[in-house]
Design a protein around this motif. Structure first.
Motif, PDB file in Angstrom:
ATOM      1  N   ALA A  34       0.828  -1.205   0.000  1.00 35.64           N
ATOM      2  CA  ALA A  34       0.000   0.000   0.000  1.00 35.64           C
ATOM      3  C   ALA A  34       0.863   1.256   0.000  1.00 35.64           C
ATOM      4  CB  ALA A  34      -0.936  -0.005   1.208  1.00 35.64           C
ATOM      5  N   GLY A  35       1.957   1.228   0.734  1.00 34.11           N
ATOM      6  CA  GLY A  35       2.842   2.381   0.765  1.00 34.11           C
ATOM      7  C   GLY A  35       3.545   2.600  -0.556  1.00 34.11           C
ATOM      8  N   MET A  36       4.003   1.519  -1.182  1.00 32.37           N
ATOM      9  CA  MET A  36       4.692   1.661  -2.468  1.00 32.37           C
ATOM     10  C   MET A  36       3.768   2.172  -3.558  1.00 32.37           C
ATOM     11  SD  MET A  36       7.221  -1.654  -2.640  1.00 32.37           S
ATOM     12  CE  MET A  36       8.679  -1.749  -1.608  1.00 32.37           C
ATOM     13  N   ALA A  37       2.474   1.915  -3.380  1.00 30.48           N
ATOM     14  CA  ALA A  37       1.528   2.418  -4.378  1.00 30.48           C
ATOM     15  C   ALA A  37       1.468   3.934  -4.370  1.00 30.48           C
ATOM     16  CB  ALA A  37       0.143   1.831  -4.115  1.00 30.48           C
ATOM     17  N   MET A  38       1.981   4.568  -3.327  1.00 29.60           N
ATOM     18  CA  MET A  38       1.949   6.021  -3.236  1.00 29.60           C
ATOM     19  C   MET A  38       3.227   6.668  -3.763  1.00 29.60           C
ATOM     20  SD  MET A  38       0.246   6.238   0.580  1.00 29.60           S
ATOM     21  CE  MET A  38      -0.070   7.983   0.505  1.00 29.60           C
ATOM     22  N   ALA A  39       4.200   5.837  -4.198  1.00 29.43           N
ATOM     23  CA  ALA A  39       5.437   6.396  -4.763  1.00 29.43           C
ATOM     24  C   ALA A  39       5.129   7.094  -6.083  1.00 29.43           C
ATOM     25  CB  ALA A  39       6.465   5.289  -4.964  1.00 29.43           C
ATOM     26  N   PRO A  44      11.332   2.401  -5.219  1.00 28.29           N
ATOM     27  CA  PRO A  44      10.721   1.778  -4.032  1.00 28.29           C
ATOM     28  C   PRO A  44      10.584   2.741  -2.864  1.00 28.29           C
ATOM     29  CG  PRO A  44      12.550   0.459  -4.896  1.00 28.29           C
ATOM     30  CD  PRO A  44      12.629   1.786  -5.562  1.00 28.29           C
ATOM     31  N   VAL A  45      11.179   3.925  -2.961  1.00 25.59           N
ATOM     32  CA  VAL A  45      11.142   4.884  -1.855  1.00 25.59           C
ATOM     33  C   VAL A  45       9.871   5.725  -1.973  1.00 25.59           C
ATOM     34  CG1 VAL A  45      12.363   6.718  -0.673  1.00 25.59           C
ATOM     35  CG2 VAL A  45      13.653   4.930  -1.868  1.00 25.59           C
ATOM     36  N   THR A  46       9.064   5.761  -0.900  1.00 25.36           N
ATOM     37  CA  THR A  46       7.761   6.423  -0.918  1.00 25.36           C
ATOM     38  C   THR A  46       7.676   7.454   0.195  1.00 25.36           C
ATOM     39  OG1 THR A  46       5.383   6.042  -0.611  1.00 25.36           O
ATOM     40  CG2 THR A  46       6.864   4.518   0.478  1.00 25.36           C
ATOM     41  N   PRO A  47       6.916   8.549   0.025  1.00 27.55           N
ATOM     42  CA  PRO A  47       6.811   9.572   1.081  1.00 27.55           C
ATOM     43  C   PRO A  47       5.955   9.148   2.268  1.00 27.55           C
ATOM     44  CG  PRO A  47       5.420  10.147  -0.770  1.00 27.55           C
ATOM     45  CD  PRO A  47       6.216   8.956  -1.208  1.00 27.55           C
ATOM     46  N   PHE A  48       5.272   8.014   2.162  1.00 28.37           N
ATOM     47  CA  PHE A  48       4.464   7.532   3.283  1.00 28.37           C
ATOM     48  C   PHE A  48       4.685   6.032   3.396  1.00 28.37           C
ATOM     49  CE2 PHE A  48      -0.050   6.260   4.695  1.00 28.37           C
ATOM     50  CZ  PHE A  48       0.327   6.221   6.038  1.00 28.37           C
ATOM     51  N   TRP A  49       5.302   5.602   4.507  1.00 30.35           N
ATOM     52  CA  TRP A  49       5.658   4.193   4.679  1.00 30.35           C
ATOM     53  C   TRP A  49       4.893   3.618   5.883  1.00 30.35           C
ATOM     54  CZ3 TRP A  49       7.105   0.601   1.723  1.00 30.35           C
ATOM     55  CH2 TRP A  49       7.733  -0.559   2.183  1.00 30.35           C
ATOM     56  N   PRO A  50       3.669   3.085   5.672  1.00 28.30           N
ATOM     57  CA  PRO A  50       2.845   2.559   6.778  1.00 28.30           C
ATOM     58  C   PRO A  50       3.532   1.472   7.595  1.00 28.30           C
ATOM     59  CG  PRO A  50       1.545   2.795   4.770  1.00 28.30           C
ATOM     60  CD  PRO A  50       2.959   3.025   4.380  1.00 28.30           C
ATOM     61  N   PRO A  51       4.366   0.571   6.992  1.00 25.33           N
ATOM     62  CA  PRO A  51       5.002  -0.461   7.822  1.00 25.33           C
ATOM     63  C   PRO A  51       5.852   0.091   8.960  1.00 25.33           C
ATOM     64  CG  PRO A  51       5.175  -1.053   5.514  1.00 25.33           C
ATOM     65  CD  PRO A  51       4.649   0.360   5.557  1.00 25.33           C
ATOM     66  N   SER A  80       9.359  -8.717  -4.226  1.00 25.56           N
ATOM     67  CA  SER A  80       8.182  -8.552  -5.084  1.00 25.56           C
ATOM     68  C   SER A  80       8.336  -7.394  -6.060  1.00 25.56           C
ATOM     69  CB  SER A  80       6.937  -8.350  -4.225  1.00 25.56           C
ATOM     70  OG  SER A  80       6.985  -7.096  -3.564  1.00 25.56           O
ATOM     71  N   VAL A  81       9.253  -6.446  -5.771  1.00 24.07           N
ATOM     72  CA  VAL A  81       9.449  -5.319  -6.678  1.00 24.07           C
ATOM     73  C   VAL A  81      10.694  -5.512  -7.550  1.00 24.07           C
ATOM     74  CG1 VAL A  81       8.248  -3.698  -5.176  1.00 24.07           C
ATOM     75  CG2 VAL A  81      10.723  -4.032  -4.908  1.00 24.07           C
ATOM     76  N   HIS A 257      -2.914  13.459   0.348  1.00 22.78           N
ATOM     77  CA  HIS A 257      -1.833  12.928  -0.468  1.00 22.78           C
ATOM     78  C   HIS A 257      -2.318  12.618  -1.891  1.00 22.78           C
ATOM     79  CE1 HIS A 257       0.752   9.791  -2.206  1.00 22.78           C
ATOM     80  NE2 HIS A 257       1.752  10.429  -1.572  1.00 22.78           N
ATOM     81  N   TYR A 258      -3.473  12.009  -1.961  1.00 21.09           N
ATOM     82  CA  TYR A 258      -3.987  11.679  -3.291  1.00 21.09           C
ATOM     83  C   TYR A 258      -4.225  12.951  -4.107  1.00 21.09           C
ATOM     84  CZ  TYR A 258      -7.010   9.941  -6.984  1.00 21.09           C
ATOM     85  OH  TYR A 258      -7.551   9.648  -8.217  1.00 21.09           O
ATOM     86  N   GLY A 259      -4.864  13.946  -3.491  1.00 19.32           N
ATOM     87  CA  GLY A 259      -5.117  15.192  -4.211  1.00 19.32           C
ATOM     88  C   GLY A 259      -3.846  15.890  -4.604  1.00 19.32           C
ATOM     89  N   SER A 260      -2.871  15.937  -3.702  1.00 24.82           N
ATOM     90  CA  SER A 260      -1.613  16.626  -4.000  1.00 24.82           C
ATOM     91  C   SER A 260      -0.860  15.908  -5.110  1.00 24.82           C
ATOM     92  CB  SER A 260      -0.749  16.702  -2.732  1.00 24.82           C
ATOM     93  OG  SER A 260      -1.421  17.441  -1.722  1.00 24.82           O
TER      94      SER A 260
END
Length: 554
Positions: A34-39, A44-51, A80-81, A257-260
């Protein structure tokens, strides 16, 4: 109370351990996806890392051993990536530096409460876990990615910032609601509270959706519009505590985040990455403020609860102690009443015995002695008529018998004054004053109110005995040469006083004296419902007084 993983409690220790590790690995993998989907840039580096928040809470709640499951989940996620196995393994181990380090700092340095019921817990989470420990995995993780060819040195600074801010945002957004969920009992909301929570959720989604999901050019980049989040943050913190504000922060952050990232909302402008950076800064500020507000409210409520519990406990102890004191006082009163009844009975028995002995002496021995004196006088007269020399001896016998009669009369009157029954207390005291003058050779005056008539025999005999004992003490201990007895009433109080001109007695000794005479004086004063007062006279000597209610004279 910490909510443990009871799902695997029925399994053996080994099987249960494996099941828990597998569960944590699976959840870590799902949250990572889920976090990687926000990259935004395909890395693989994302601004929001839920884990990050999830792993920290798992280690804090269930121990350091959960790092195995976290490492497995991280390893599978990297594979997986498309990352090489060696790189994936290194990143899985490196990520645990962050989670284990954050948990260790919180426990050892901050004394962290899992319930986050203090402001210092929020500050510790922000500084140690969100800000400091996230650097423990950012540097080694990026180094492994660069060595593995997944990143380049030219992007190191930007990638480090994204990794760091992703971990920080993950901790601030995920850890608080999960900690509350794991450490506190499940909330039970009333229908009214559930309706309020639904109203908060719907209103917030509509407002935030209008700002971040609907393109309106006049609002693009208009930062004050983002301040609309604060009423909802305050609402969630005040009404629903840490759990409420944590969920509000998470939902707001996801929508924003989605809107931005789509170039919509107050943070739009420039590239999508610029908008996400602005979102990151604003989200961290909002999360910190909301968590501090919720922690402050929680601490205040807890303080009020503890204060109320302390108040209730103190009040309960006061009531309990008061009841104990009341029972003790009742027992003491009962004991005092029983003692007074026993004293009264003993004194009454003693008076009856003295009265009986006095009558026997007066009517029995006294009559026999009188008869002996009569016959002795007759014998003396016959011997004298015959001019016998024994006439003188007979006269001596008659004189001795007459002295014995007088002594018997005085003893019988001392044991129980006959005048007390026939003529009253005043007459008995007058007779006592005469006997004191004649027998002890000192002055003794009586001043009594002629209007006083004491009809209660118990009051009369006890007052008489007080005067008798006081005169005895004045002569024997005080070396008195004159005694004055006063009896009168005024303003509903009667006073019997015996004053002397002797050497006096030490008031301290009088107050502490346990002698028979003093105890008798106190007991008799109590039996007439009065009090005993003993004080030194200004001119020398002592005054003994009994003050009792006027109705006792009737």
């Amino acid at each position: 109370m910490l909510q443990r993983m009871t799902l695997f409690a029925h399994l053996s220790p080994t099987v249960g351990f494996i099941a828990r590790q597998a569960t944590v690995a699976l959840l870590y993998f799902v949250l990572g996806k889920a976090g990687m989907a926000m990259a935004l840039d395909g890395t693989p580096v994302t601004p929001f890392w839920p884990p990050a928040g999830f792993a920290l809470v798992v280690i804090l709640a269930y121990g350091y051993s959960m790092a195995f499951g976290i490492a497995i989940g991280s390893f599978a996620l990297c594979l997986s990536v498309g990352l090489p196995p060696v790189v994936s393994l290194a990143i899985g181990i490196g990520n645990n530096f962050e989670y284990l380090g954050g948990a260790l700092l919180l426990r050892r340095l901050a004394g962290f409460h899992l319930a986050m019921d203090r402001r210092r817990d929020v500050f510790a989470l922000i500084f140690f876990a969100a800000t400091l420990s996230t650097t423990f995995s950012a540097f080694p993780g990026l180094l492994v990615l660069i060595l593995g060819g997944a990143e380049s040195w030219s992007n190191f600074g930007w990638s480090f910032l994204k990794w760091w801010q992703g971990g920080m945002t993950g901790v601030l957004l995920m850890a608080p609601p999960l900690l509350v969920w794991f450490t506190q009992p499940r909330p039970r909301y009333s229908v009214r509270q559930a309706a309020e929570a639904a109203a908060l959720l719907v209103t917030m989604i509509l407002m935030w959706g209008a700002i971040f999901l609907i393109p309106m050019r006049q609002e693009q980049g208009y930062y004050p519009a983002a301040l609309a989040v604060f009423p909802f943050v305050i609402w969630g913190a005040v009404r629903f505590g840490l759990l409420g504000v944590g969920l509000v922060n998470l939902i707001n952050a996801l929508i924003a985040h989605y809107g931005s990232s789509q170039g919509v909302g107050p943070f739009a402008g420039g590239s999508p990455i610029d908008g996400v950076v602005r979102w990151y800064l604003f989200t961290n500020v909002v999360c910190s403020v909301g968590l501090l507000l919720a922690a402050t409210i929680t601490a205040e409520r807890q303080a009020r609860k503890e204060l109320k519990e302390s108040h209730d406990e103190l009040e309960s102890k006061v009531v309990e102690r008061t009841a104990e004191l009341a029972n003790t006082n009742a027992d003491l009163q009962q004991e005092m009443a029983t003692r007074e009844r026993l004293e009264s009975a003993l004194i009454q028995v003693s008076e009856e015995q003295q009265k009986s002995i006095g009558r026997d002496l007066h009517d029995g021995l006294g009559q026999h002695l009188t008869s002996i004196a009569f016959f002795g006088a007759a014998l003396q007269q016959k011997l004298d008529a015959q001019q016998r020399p024994e006439a003188g001896a007979a006269q001596r016998i008659v004189d001795l018998v007459n002295q014995s009669i007088d002594m018997t009369r005085r003893v019988s009157h001392g044991l129980y004054p006959a005048a007390l029954e026939s003529q009253g207390l005043t007459a008995a005291l007058e007779e006592l004053a005469d006997n004191t003058r004649s027998l002890k050779g000192i002055g003794c005056d009586l001043r009594a109110d002629p209007a006083m008539h004491i009809n209660d025999p118990e009051v009369a005999i006890n007052l008489y005995r007080v005067v008798q004992e006081a005169i005895h003490n004045a002569v024997k201990h005080g070396k008195a040469r004159h005694v004055r007895i006063e009896l009168g009433c005024s303003d509903g109080q009667c006073r019997l006083s015996i004053s002397d001109d002797g050497i006096g007695m030490d008031p301290e000794w009088i107050g502490q004296s346990l002698g028979l005479g003093m105890c008798s004086l106190r007991a008799r004063a109590s039996l007439v419902g009065g009090s005993l007062e003993i004080e030194a006279n200004p001119q020398g000597g002592t005054t003994v007084a009994v003050i009792y209610p006027a109705e006792r004279e009737k």
